[in-house]
Design a protein around this motif. Structure first.
Motif, PDB file in Angstrom:
ATOM      1  N   ARG A 195       0.832  -1.218   0.000  1.00 15.86           N
ATOM      2  CA  ARG A 195       0.000   0.000   0.000  1.00 15.86           C
ATOM      3  C   ARG A 195       0.856   1.252   0.000  1.00 15.86           C
ATOM      4  NH1 ARG A 195      -3.964  -3.059   3.968  1.00 15.86           N
ATOM      5  NH2 ARG A 195      -5.560  -3.689   2.458  1.00 15.86           N
ATOM      6  N   GLU A 196       1.943   1.226   0.729  1.00 11.43           N
ATOM      7  CA  GLU A 196       2.867   2.366   0.712  1.00 11.43           C
ATOM      8  C   GLU A 196       3.512   2.508  -0.662  1.00 11.43           C
ATOM      9  OE1 GLU A 196       3.465   4.792   2.974  1.00 11.43           O
ATOM     10  OE2 GLU A 196       1.760   3.875   4.008  1.00 11.43           O
ATOM     11  N   GLU A 197       3.896   1.373  -1.239  1.00 10.98           N
ATOM     12  CA  GLU A 197       4.536   1.390  -2.551  1.00 10.98           C
ATOM     13  C   GLU A 197       3.585   1.917  -3.620  1.00 10.98           C
ATOM     14  OE1 GLU A 197       6.926  -1.613  -5.586  1.00 10.98           O
ATOM     15  OE2 GLU A 197       5.991  -2.433  -3.794  1.00 10.98           O
ATOM     16  N   ILE A 198       2.310   1.512  -3.550  1.00  8.51           N
ATOM     17  CA  ILE A 198       1.360   1.964  -4.569  1.00  8.51           C
ATOM     18  C   ILE A 198       1.123   3.465  -4.450  1.00  8.51           C
ATOM     19  CG2 ILE A 198      -0.869   1.620  -3.422  1.00  8.51           C
ATOM     20  CD1 ILE A 198      -1.803   0.245  -6.029  1.00  8.51           C
ATOM     21  N   LYS A 199       1.143   3.994  -3.239  1.00  7.03           N
ATOM     22  CA  LYS A 199       1.019   5.448  -3.063  1.00  7.03           C
ATOM     23  C   LYS A 199       2.175   6.162  -3.754  1.00  7.03           C
ATOM     24  CE  LYS A 199      -1.166   5.243   1.466  1.00  7.03           C
ATOM     25  NZ  LYS A 199      -0.951   5.537   2.891  1.00  7.03           N
ATOM     26  N   ASP A 200       3.385   5.680  -3.517  1.00 12.45           N
ATOM     27  CA  ASP A 200       4.568   6.280  -4.139  1.00 12.45           C
ATOM     28  C   ASP A 200       4.503   6.189  -5.660  1.00 12.45           C
ATOM     29  OD1 ASP A 200       5.561   6.810  -1.614  1.00 12.45           O
ATOM     30  OD2 ASP A 200       6.929   5.092  -1.602  1.00 12.45           O
ATOM     31  N   GLU A 201       4.127   5.023  -6.165  1.00 12.81           N
ATOM     32  CA  GLU A 201       4.057   4.834  -7.613  1.00 12.81           C
ATOM     33  C   GLU A 201       2.973   5.709  -8.239  1.00 12.81           C
ATOM     34  OE1 GLU A 201       5.949   3.268  -9.802  1.00 12.81           O
ATOM     35  OE2 GLU A 201       7.318   2.552  -8.281  1.00 12.81           O
ATOM     36  N   ALA A 202       1.819   5.815  -7.567  1.00  8.90           N
ATOM     37  CA  ALA A 202       0.736   6.647  -8.101  1.00  8.90           C
ATOM     38  C   ALA A 202       1.171   8.112  -8.152  1.00  8.90           C
ATOM     39  CB  ALA A 202      -0.519   6.487  -7.249  1.00  8.90           C
ATOM     40  N   MET A 203       1.887   8.569  -7.138  1.00  2.65           N
ATOM     41  CA  MET A 203       2.378   9.942  -7.128  1.00  2.65           C
ATOM     42  C   MET A 203       3.393  10.152  -8.242  1.00  2.65           C
ATOM     43  SD  MET A 203       4.077  12.165  -4.022  1.00  2.65           S
ATOM     44  CE  MET A 203       2.796  11.586  -2.922  1.00  2.65           C
ATOM     45  N   ASP A 204       4.293   9.205  -8.399  1.00  4.19           N
ATOM     46  CA  ASP A 204       5.280   9.300  -9.476  1.00  4.19           C
ATOM     47  C   ASP A 204       4.612   9.285 -10.848  1.00  4.19           C
ATOM     48  OD1 ASP A 204       7.347   9.416  -7.673  1.00  4.19           O
ATOM     49  OD2 ASP A 204       7.959   7.323  -7.922  1.00  4.19           O
ATOM     50  N   LYS A 205       3.557   8.471 -10.994  1.00  2.88           N
ATOM     51  CA  LYS A 205       2.838   8.393 -12.262  1.00  2.88           C
ATOM     52  C   LYS A 205       2.191   9.743 -12.583  1.00  2.88           C
ATOM     53  CE  LYS A 205      -0.434   5.438 -14.706  1.00  2.88           C
ATOM     54  NZ  LYS A 205      -1.260   4.223 -14.599  1.00  2.88           N
ATOM     55  N   ARG A 206       1.580  10.371 -11.573  1.00  2.00           N
ATOM     56  CA  ARG A 206       0.968  11.690 -11.773  1.00  2.00           C
ATOM     57  C   ARG A 206       2.007  12.719 -12.158  1.00  2.00           C
ATOM     58  NH1 ARG A 206      -2.679  10.553  -7.183  1.00  2.00           N
ATOM     59  NH2 ARG A 206      -0.856  10.987  -5.932  1.00  2.00           N
ATOM     60  N   ASN A 207       3.213  12.574 -11.624  1.00  2.00           N
ATOM     61  CA  ASN A 207       4.285  13.534 -11.899  1.00  2.00           C
ATOM     62  C   ASN A 207       5.089  13.163 -13.142  1.00  2.00           C
ATOM     63  OD1 ASN A 207       3.593  15.052  -9.634  1.00  2.00           O
ATOM     64  ND2 ASN A 207       4.953  13.867  -8.311  1.00  2.00           N
ATOM     65  N   GLY A 208       4.648  12.182 -13.878  1.00  2.00           N
ATOM     66  CA  GLY A 208       5.325  11.817 -15.113  1.00  2.00           C
ATOM     67  C   GLY A 208       6.620  11.049 -14.906  1.00  2.00           C
ATOM     68  N   TYR A 209       6.784  10.389 -13.773  1.00  2.00           N
ATOM     69  CA  TYR A 209       7.986   9.597 -13.463  1.00  2.00           C
ATOM     70  C   TYR A 209       9.264  10.398 -13.606  1.00  2.00           C
ATOM     71  CZ  TYR A 209       4.849   5.599 -13.598  1.00  2.00           C
ATOM     72  OH  TYR A 209       3.831   4.729 -13.355  1.00  2.00           O
ATOM     73  N   LYS A 210       9.272  11.587 -13.060  1.00  2.00           N
ATOM     74  CA  LYS A 210      10.467  12.428 -13.124  1.00  2.00           C
ATOM     75  C   LYS A 210      11.452  12.086 -12.038  1.00  2.00           C
ATOM     76  CE  LYS A 210       7.870  16.126 -15.164  1.00  2.00           C
ATOM     77  NZ  LYS A 210       7.324  17.411 -15.032  1.00  2.00           N
TER      78      LYS A 210
END
Length: 75
Positions: free
Chosen positions: A60-75
């Motif tokens: 669940r923590e990992e998915i939060k991080d990945e979702a945030m990175d996805k929104r930010n375009g994986y920068k």
């Protein structure tokens, strides 16, 4: 030999699938615990479910991080 580029586009979906599968395994183990009289089996399944719960928290923590990175375009 070139290494493959990091393709994280499906990470959120993959992690969500792993979460769903883990929850299903917890439910199945809980059902087995209710149905068995074997105390050793109950203990083993309970221990597995405890580890699964810990893994769920991490996922669940990992998915939060990945979702945030996805929104930010994986920068």
């Amino acid at each position: 030999m070139k290494s493959k580029p990091d393709d994280r586009r499906d990470n959120v979906d993959r992690i969500q699938n792993n979460i769903s599968n883990t929850i299903e395994n917890i439910h199945r183990a809980d059902e087995m615990i209710e149905e068995t009289d074997d105390e050793n089996m109950k203990r083993t399944l309970s221990e597995k479910n405890h580890r699964r719960e810990e893994a769920l928290n991490s996922m669940r923590e990992e998915i939060k991080d990945e979702a945030m990175d996805k929104r930010n375009g994986y920068k």
